[in-house]
Write a protein that holds these residues in place. Sequence first.
Motif, short mmCIF file in Angstrom:
data_model
loop_
_atom_site.label_atom_id
_atom_site.label_comp_id
_atom_site.label_asym_id
_atom_site.label_seq_id
_atom_site.Cartn_x
_atom_site.Cartn_y
_atom_site.Cartn_z
N ALA A 71 0.82 -1.21 0.00
CA ALA A 71 0.00 0.00 0.00
C ALA A 71 0.85 1.25 0.00
O ALA A 71 2.03 1.23 0.38
CB ALA A 71 -0.95 0.01 1.20
N VAL A 72 0.23 2.33 -0.44
CA VAL A 72 0.79 3.67 -0.30
C VAL A 72 -0.31 4.53 0.31
O VAL A 72 -1.49 4.38 0.00
CB VAL A 72 1.26 4.25 -1.65
N GLY A 73 0.09 5.39 1.24
CA GLY A 73 -0.90 6.26 1.89
C GLY A 73 -0.21 7.31 2.74
O GLY A 73 1.02 7.42 2.75
N THR A 74 -1.01 8.05 3.46
CA THR A 74 -0.51 9.17 4.25
C THR A 74 -0.67 8.88 5.74
O THR A 74 -1.73 8.43 6.18
CB THR A 74 -1.27 10.46 3.90
N VAL A 75 0.39 9.13 6.49
CA VAL A 75 0.35 8.95 7.94
C VAL A 75 -0.60 10.00 8.53
O VAL A 75 -0.43 11.20 8.32
CB VAL A 75 1.75 9.11 8.56
N VAL A 76 -1.61 9.53 9.26
CA VAL A 76 -2.58 10.45 9.87
C VAL A 76 -2.50 10.44 11.39
O VAL A 76 -3.09 11.30 12.05
CB VAL A 76 -4.02 10.13 9.42
N GLU A 77 -1.80 9.46 11.94
CA GLU A 77 -1.62 9.42 13.39
C GLU A 77 -0.31 8.72 13.72
O GLU A 77 0.01 7.68 13.15
CB GLU A 77 -2.79 8.68 14.05
N ALA A 78 0.47 9.34 14.61
CA ALA A 78 1.74 8.76 15.03
C ALA A 78 2.01 9.18 16.46
O ALA A 78 1.70 10.31 16.84
CB ALA A 78 2.87 9.23 14.12
N PRO A 79 2.57 8.29 17.29
CA PRO A 79 2.93 8.68 18.65
C PRO A 79 3.92 9.85 18.64
O PRO A 79 4.67 10.04 17.68
CB PRO A 79 3.58 7.41 19.22
N VAL A 80 3.93 10.61 19.69
CA VAL A 80 4.85 11.74 19.81
C VAL A 80 6.29 11.26 19.68
O VAL A 80 6.70 10.30 20.31
CB VAL A 80 4.65 12.47 21.17
N GLY A 81 7.05 11.94 18.81
CA GLY A 81 8.45 11.60 18.63
C GLY A 81 8.72 10.46 17.68
O GLY A 81 9.88 10.10 17.46
N VAL A 82 7.66 9.85 17.12
CA VAL A 82 7.84 8.71 16.22
C VAL A 82 7.86 9.20 14.78
O VAL A 82 7.01 9.98 14.36
CB VAL A 82 6.71 7.67 16.42
N PHE A 83 8.86 8.75 14.04
CA PHE A 83 8.96 9.04 12.61
C PHE A 83 8.36 7.88 11.83
O PHE A 83 8.50 6.73 12.25
CB PHE A 83 10.43 9.22 12.22
N PRO A 84 7.69 8.12 10.71
CA PRO A 84 7.43 9.40 10.06
C PRO A 84 6.28 10.16 10.71
O PRO A 84 5.37 9.55 11.26
CB PRO A 84 7.10 9.01 8.63
N VAL A 90 3.85 7.39 2.49
CA VAL A 90 4.74 6.24 2.67
C VAL A 90 4.26 5.05 1.85
O VAL A 90 3.09 4.94 1.50
CB VAL A 90 4.83 5.82 4.15
N ILE A 91 5.23 4.15 1.54
CA ILE A 91 4.90 2.83 0.99
C ILE A 91 5.35 1.78 1.99
O ILE A 91 6.26 2.01 2.80
CB ILE A 91 5.55 2.55 -0.37
N PHE A 92 4.73 0.60 1.90
CA PHE A 92 5.10 -0.49 2.79
C PHE A 92 4.48 -1.79 2.30
O PHE A 92 3.53 -1.79 1.51
CB PHE A 92 4.64 -0.21 4.23
N THR A 93 5.05 -2.89 2.77
CA THR A 93 4.45 -4.21 2.58
C THR A 93 4.25 -4.80 3.97
O THR A 93 5.08 -4.62 4.86
CB THR A 93 5.33 -5.11 1.69
N THR A 94 3.12 -5.47 4.17
CA THR A 94 2.73 -5.90 5.51
C THR A 94 2.80 -7.42 5.66
O THR A 94 3.09 -8.14 4.71
CB THR A 94 1.30 -5.42 5.83
N SER A 95 2.48 -7.88 6.84
CA SER A 95 2.56 -9.30 7.15
C SER A 95 1.45 -10.10 6.47
O SER A 95 0.28 -9.69 6.47
CB SER A 95 2.47 -9.51 8.66
N LEU A 96 1.82 -11.26 5.92
CA LEU A 96 0.83 -12.17 5.34
C LEU A 96 -0.13 -12.69 6.40
O LEU A 96 -1.28 -13.04 6.09
CB LEU A 96 1.53 -13.35 4.69
#
Length: 335
Positions: A71-84, A90-96
Amino acid sequence: MPGPNPTMQALVLHEASPSLALQLQELPMPSIGANEVLVEVEYVGLNHIDARLGAEGFCRWQYPHVLGIDAVGTVVEAPVGVFPKRGTRVIFTTSLADQGVLKRYTKVANYAVAEVPESIPSAVAATLPNAGMTALAALDKIQLQAGESIYINSGCGAVAHFAIQYARQRGAKVFVSAPKGEHERIKDLGADVLFASKGEQLARDIKRELGPDGFDTILNSCGGETFVADLARLRFGGRIACLNGFSEIPQELLFSRAPIIAAVSLGGAWLANNLCAQQKLSFMGQQLLQDVGSGKIQAPGHRIVAFDVKLVSEALRQLYQQSTAVRPVVAVKPG
């Protein structure tokens, strides 16, 4: 940022079946942990493995199951201090083993994503993760060197699309099997020699082009009996990478080739819970984005499919029934 509604739309599979009949369903919004980010999905890149496991099942799945690992998409929530941070594409591949990404929002480990540069359209970025990373992992496993030969036993799929280009850039001589209709496209990617024959005729054609010694390395993407056939095409002490398992190897062939056999499992990074391997997915994603952005690597062709039950089900059925160089990319966000 998701609103107060605690649910989201997803395309789900209620049982493994070649019909790959999806249903639209409301699912709870994901909640993220300390090292996770919430991503609003824009596009999903469908792979042959999505279709195959959807049709045949996977031992770790519970139903209803959401398909899709790229997938490709936009980060809409992240813990404080966590990148990105929020707003990063971002792009990524996830667990089967986990629920997939054919849904409006998904969570992913922050250290396994790669930031997409502005120059690369999202739909193009969605075609890169699983296929591109698998190709890179396979070539690394067989330690392909300049001047060596590599045989790719099926040139039609997206993994071969990347493997041909990267193998050529490493200075290898690239041999590929594919139907005649694909030869012009594959030649443009950098293949040196193409075969359309099969069986005994293929063996004769390979011997004519290569001589009696066999290939230095082989990338076998089909598995099963094709792996054994490819072992016979390997030189003594050669290296072979297998993407889809293999049948029992005859003892005589094992001794006569003494091969170095490498099993390639991109999903193993998640299944083995290996943090270093998961981080490497991010590094490979960054390399793919950099190479595509610079023009060093050509992304595979794609077609856009709307986030629609019938259209996505049909796209998955086509993937299951045939190899294709043009990959379906699902547009999850309306537009």
